[in-house]
Design a protein around this motif. Sequence first.
Motif, PDB file in Angstrom:
ATOM      1  N   ARG A 117      15.235   5.440  -3.918  1.00  0.00           N
ATOM      2  CA  ARG A 117      14.505   6.043  -2.800  1.00  0.00           C
ATOM      3  C   ARG A 117      13.864   7.364  -3.214  1.00  0.00           C
ATOM      4  O   ARG A 117      12.706   7.632  -2.892  1.00  0.00           O
ATOM      5  CB  ARG A 117      15.463   6.244  -1.616  1.00  0.00           C
ATOM      6  CG  ARG A 117      14.833   6.908  -0.423  1.00  0.00           C
ATOM      7  CD  ARG A 117      13.910   5.955   0.297  1.00  0.00           C
ATOM      8  NE  ARG A 117      13.449   6.604   1.526  1.00  0.00           N
ATOM      9  CZ  ARG A 117      12.206   6.592   1.929  1.00  0.00           C
ATOM     10  NH1 ARG A 117      11.301   5.932   1.247  1.00  0.00           N
ATOM     11  NH2 ARG A 117      11.848   7.218   3.013  1.00  0.00           N
ATOM     12  N   ASP A 118      14.614   8.200  -3.914  1.00  0.00           N
ATOM     13  CA  ASP A 118      14.066   9.488  -4.346  1.00  0.00           C
ATOM     14  C   ASP A 118      12.876   9.324  -5.274  1.00  0.00           C
ATOM     15  O   ASP A 118      11.889  10.059  -5.165  1.00  0.00           O
ATOM     16  CB  ASP A 118      15.138  10.341  -5.032  1.00  0.00           C
ATOM     17  CG  ASP A 118      15.985  11.139  -4.057  1.00  0.00           C
ATOM     18  OD1 ASP A 118      15.863  10.946  -2.830  1.00  0.00           O
ATOM     19  OD2 ASP A 118      16.788  11.970  -4.537  1.00  0.00           O
ATOM     20  N   LEU A 119      12.927   8.365  -6.193  1.00  0.00           N
ATOM     21  CA  LEU A 119      11.803   8.160  -7.108  1.00  0.00           C
ATOM     22  C   LEU A 119      10.548   7.749  -6.338  1.00  0.00           C
ATOM     23  O   LEU A 119       9.439   8.193  -6.663  1.00  0.00           O
ATOM     24  CB  LEU A 119      12.158   7.128  -8.179  1.00  0.00           C
ATOM     25  CG  LEU A 119      13.180   7.596  -9.214  1.00  0.00           C
ATOM     26  CD1 LEU A 119      13.650   6.430 -10.069  1.00  0.00           C
ATOM     27  CD2 LEU A 119      12.640   8.724 -10.079  1.00  0.00           C
ATOM     28  N   GLU A 120      10.702   6.927  -5.320  1.00  0.00           N
ATOM     29  CA  GLU A 120       9.559   6.549  -4.480  1.00  0.00           C
ATOM     30  C   GLU A 120       9.016   7.771  -3.728  1.00  0.00           C
ATOM     31  O   GLU A 120       7.807   7.973  -3.652  1.00  0.00           O
ATOM     32  CB  GLU A 120       9.951   5.458  -3.488  1.00  0.00           C
ATOM     33  CG  GLU A 120      10.041   4.088  -4.117  1.00  0.00           C
ATOM     34  CD  GLU A 120       8.697   3.614  -4.639  1.00  0.00           C
ATOM     35  OE1 GLU A 120       7.689   3.737  -3.920  1.00  0.00           O
ATOM     36  OE2 GLU A 120       8.655   3.115  -5.769  1.00  0.00           O
ATOM     37  N   LEU A 121       9.920   8.566  -3.162  1.00  0.00           N
ATOM     38  CA  LEU A 121       9.487   9.757  -2.430  1.00  0.00           C
ATOM     39  C   LEU A 121       8.808  10.767  -3.356  1.00  0.00           C
ATOM     40  O   LEU A 121       7.836  11.415  -2.967  1.00  0.00           O
ATOM     41  CB  LEU A 121      10.676  10.405  -1.722  1.00  0.00           C
ATOM     42  CG  LEU A 121      11.222   9.629  -0.522  1.00  0.00           C
ATOM     43  CD1 LEU A 121      12.528  10.249  -0.042  1.00  0.00           C
ATOM     44  CD2 LEU A 121      10.201   9.576   0.596  1.00  0.00           C
ATOM     45  N   LEU A 122       9.304  10.893  -4.571  1.00  0.00           N
ATOM     46  CA  LEU A 122       8.680  11.821  -5.525  1.00  0.00           C
ATOM     47  C   LEU A 122       7.270  11.363  -5.885  1.00  0.00           C
ATOM     48  O   LEU A 122       6.356  12.186  -6.008  1.00  0.00           O
ATOM     49  CB  LEU A 122       9.538  11.963  -6.779  1.00  0.00           C
ATOM     50  CG  LEU A 122      10.825  12.759  -6.588  1.00  0.00           C
ATOM     51  CD1 LEU A 122      11.751  12.560  -7.782  1.00  0.00           C
ATOM     52  CD2 LEU A 122      10.524  14.239  -6.383  1.00  0.00           C
ATOM     53  N   GLN A 124       5.267   9.727  -3.951  1.00  0.00           N
ATOM     54  CA  GLN A 124       4.458  10.074  -2.783  1.00  0.00           C
ATOM     55  C   GLN A 124       4.183  11.571  -2.731  1.00  0.00           C
ATOM     56  O   GLN A 124       3.079  11.993  -2.390  1.00  0.00           O
ATOM     57  CB  GLN A 124       5.158   9.622  -1.499  1.00  0.00           C
ATOM     58  CG  GLN A 124       5.208   8.136  -1.347  1.00  0.00           C
ATOM     59  CD  GLN A 124       6.040   7.713  -0.148  1.00  0.00           C
ATOM     60  OE1 GLN A 124       6.310   8.501   0.742  1.00  0.00           O
ATOM     61  NE2 GLN A 124       6.437   6.456  -0.131  1.00  0.00           N
ATOM     62  N   LEU A 125       5.184  12.382  -3.082  1.00  0.00           N
ATOM     63  CA  LEU A 125       5.011  13.830  -3.090  1.00  0.00           C
ATOM     64  C   LEU A 125       3.920  14.233  -4.080  1.00  0.00           C
ATOM     65  O   LEU A 125       3.045  15.037  -3.772  1.00  0.00           O
ATOM     66  CB  LEU A 125       6.336  14.511  -3.445  1.00  0.00           C
ATOM     67  CG  LEU A 125       6.344  16.024  -3.425  1.00  0.00           C
ATOM     68  CD1 LEU A 125       6.323  16.541  -1.987  1.00  0.00           C
ATOM     69  CD2 LEU A 125       7.584  16.547  -4.140  1.00  0.00           C
ATOM     70  N   LEU A 143      -2.121   3.407  -5.232  1.00  0.00           N
ATOM     71  CA  LEU A 143      -0.827   3.815  -5.767  1.00  0.00           C
ATOM     72  C   LEU A 143       0.071   4.345  -4.663  1.00  0.00           C
ATOM     73  O   LEU A 143       1.259   4.057  -4.633  1.00  0.00           O
ATOM     74  CB  LEU A 143      -1.029   4.913  -6.827  1.00  0.00           C
ATOM     75  CG  LEU A 143       0.253   5.535  -7.391  1.00  0.00           C
ATOM     76  CD1 LEU A 143       1.012   4.515  -8.210  1.00  0.00           C
ATOM     77  CD2 LEU A 143      -0.101   6.746  -8.209  1.00  0.00           C
ATOM     78  N   CYS A 144      -0.475   5.110  -3.746  1.00  0.00           N
ATOM     79  CA  CYS A 144       0.333   5.795  -2.751  1.00  0.00           C
ATOM     80  C   CYS A 144       0.560   5.018  -1.485  1.00  0.00           C
ATOM     81  O   CYS A 144       1.283   5.471  -0.611  1.00  0.00           O
ATOM     82  CB  CYS A 144      -0.318   7.149  -2.421  1.00  0.00           C
ATOM     83  SG  CYS A 144      -0.382   8.230  -3.858  1.00  0.00           S
ATOM     84  N   ARG A 145      -0.058   3.882  -1.358  1.00  0.00           N
ATOM     85  CA  ARG A 145       0.117   3.074  -0.161  1.00  0.00           C
ATOM     86  C   ARG A 145       1.531   2.497  -0.142  1.00  0.00           C
ATOM     87  O   ARG A 145       2.031   2.036  -1.133  1.00  0.00           O
ATOM     88  CB  ARG A 145      -0.898   1.937  -0.167  1.00  0.00           C
ATOM     89  CG  ARG A 145      -1.077   1.289   1.171  1.00  0.00           C
ATOM     90  CD  ARG A 145      -2.278   0.363   1.170  1.00  0.00           C
ATOM     91  NE  ARG A 145      -3.490   1.134   1.002  1.00  0.00           N
ATOM     92  CZ  ARG A 145      -4.479   0.791   0.183  1.00  0.00           C
ATOM     93  NH1 ARG A 145      -4.426  -0.281  -0.527  1.00  0.00           N
ATOM     94  NH2 ARG A 145      -5.551   1.550   0.085  1.00  0.00           N
ATOM     95  N   ASP A 146       2.181   2.550   1.014  1.00  0.00           N
ATOM     96  CA  ASP A 146       3.541   1.989   1.149  1.00  0.00           C
ATOM     97  C   ASP A 146       3.512   0.483   1.246  1.00  0.00           C
ATOM     98  O   ASP A 146       2.597  -0.126   1.623  1.00  0.00           O
ATOM     99  CB  ASP A 146       4.229   2.544   2.391  1.00  0.00           C
ATOM    100  CG  ASP A 146       4.639   3.993   2.175  1.00  0.00           C
ATOM    101  OD1 ASP A 146       4.879   4.357   1.025  1.00  0.00           O
ATOM    102  OD2 ASP A 146       4.705   4.720   3.169  1.00  0.00           O
TER     103      ASP A 146
END
Length: 146
Positions: A117-122, A124-125, A143-146
């Motif tokens: 989860r953190d790697l996905e959030l990073l 996006q950040l 790339l940033c689309r969920d």
Amino acid sequence: MRDYKEAAHLGVIDAEVRRLVHAMNIAQMRTFASCEGHGWLRMNQPPYVCFVADFAVAARLANALHRADMTGLPVLQGAWSVRLFGESPDGHKQQFMLAMTWHGRDFWPAIRRVVRRDLELLAQLVCTDPGSAAPKAGALDDLCRD
């Protein structure tokens, strides 16, 4: 250690860190080593991404992590930091490491979910943080689309 383009072409970037590595390269952070983390408590291999960048670019990433920590947006479960560890071979830029330094759990399957989860959030950040070195809006849409 491999250059990002070579590693991407060979398909040797760990699956869970691949999106973050891609985003960092687009955002002026040239990666050269990464790991999604493996059996952390047994093998002591936390997730990380090593990269070469101007100090200002790395500082923007560090500031974005600090803002996320202070505001809770995004909600990162682990403690992530950016640290300087040397100069690039050409001497014009510095080498940095983005790494998880604390996870708050001691059971590997739970940590794996946190890391994922953190790697996905990073990623996006890196894509969306207004203080980051990310390129103009639209460049990372796919790339940033969920």
